[in-house]
Scaffold this active site. Structure first.
Site, short mmCIF file in Angstrom:
data_model
loop_
_atom_site.label_atom_id
_atom_site.label_comp_id
_atom_site.label_asym_id
_atom_site.label_seq_id
_atom_site.Cartn_x
_atom_site.Cartn_y
_atom_site.Cartn_z
N CYS A 175 0.83 -1.20 0.00
CA CYS A 175 0.00 0.00 0.00
C CYS A 175 0.87 1.25 0.00
CB CYS A 175 -0.97 -0.01 1.18
SG CYS A 175 -0.27 0.58 2.73
N LEU A 176 0.33 2.33 -0.53
CA LEU A 176 1.10 3.56 -0.71
C LEU A 176 1.58 4.17 0.60
CD1 LEU A 176 -0.95 5.27 -3.57
CD2 LEU A 176 1.27 4.13 -3.76
#
Length: 275
Positions: A175-176
């Protein structure tokens, strides 16, 4: 144990479950789990993808396409970890709060739809890194078939290739939020900025990369063997200009190169200093 034996053990696990809901991000691990679950259970397997600002739109598109290719039923749900200050303040156990939100969403859905198990794509290698999200998933009763059968990341790719999955060599894409140093507040704008920066580089033909964000600075990480060619053949001023248009002021290149789990090296350093 031979890889073929591990594959049979995975299939046996799903046969014993009879029905399963897969926490499906579209990454190579959870996609392999979804493939095997569908092969064994058919319409008694359901893949569910959680959508939030920390997931690139392109990753969602991949997840949808891959699920359709496999044939598994696929649902999309929204998660709201960005509303939790325990998550957005980005503590060292940020992933705990992310996975808590995910499984607090998936578990009631599974019960409502009649699925006794929620399974994820955690592999055996993940157990040896600092992954507080694994604890959150276990606390909520999730199972990790790949880890249970002791399948490593390399073996995930080998099995995916063996099963003729065209994305067997797809780069890992956590995930970012993993692009930010612990303690830096995470916002939707920051997530979108770093996500657009990575998309820009991918469109140049680069695949296995990260753009780490530290305040106004973007730090590009590439595989070490690609760094020299990147510097010699890429129009660096154009990249700097593109990143500055996204809101970064400084654009740097990490000379060590990309390495999985690099974000956690600050934790190892802190432990060694205390020791």
């Amino acid at each position: 144990m031979m890889l073929t034996e591990k594959l049979e053990q995975l299939r046996t696990l799903f046969k014993e479950m009879e029905q399963a809901l897969i926490a499906y991000s579209g990454g190579i691990d959870s996609t392999l789990v979804a493939k095997i679950a569908y092969d064994v259970l058919g319409d008694r397997a359901l893949a569910v993808t959680a959508v939030s600002p920390s997931l690139l739109p392109e990753e969602l598109e991949d997840a949808i396409l891959q699920a359709a290719t496999i044939g598994i039923s696929h649902q999309i749900v929204q998660t709201h970890e960005m509303e939790n200050p325990n998550y957005t303040s980005n503590p060292v156990n940020r992933c705990y709060f992310c996975k808590s939100e995910l499984h607090d969403t998936l578990k009631p859905l599974a019960l409502k739809l009649g699925y006794p198990y929620v399974v994820d794509g955690v592999n055996a290698d993940d157990l040896h890194d600092y992954r507080p999200g694994i604890q959150a998933a276990k606390e909520r009763g999730a199972r990790s078939p790949l880890a249970e059968v002791n399948i490593s990341k390399v073996e995930v790719r080998q099995l995916s290739q063996q099963l003729s999955l065209p994305w067997w060599d797809k780069p890992a894409q956590p995930c970012l939020s993993s692009r930010f140093p612990y303690g830096e507040e995470i916002t939707v704008a920051k997530l979108q900025r770093v996500g657009r920066a990575e998309i820009y580089l991918r469109k140049l033909g680069l695949k296995n990369l990260r753009v780490r964000s530290d305040g106004d600075t973007a730090r590009i990480e590439l595989p070490p063997e690609q760094i020299k060619e990147f510097v010699l053949t890429t129009d660096l001023p154009t990249i700097v200009s593109a990143f500055q248009k996204l809101g970064f002021i400084y654009v740097t290149l990490d000379l060590e190169g990309y390495r999985s789990g690099k974000l956690n090296q600050v934790l190892n350093r802190d432990l060694s200093v205390k020791a």
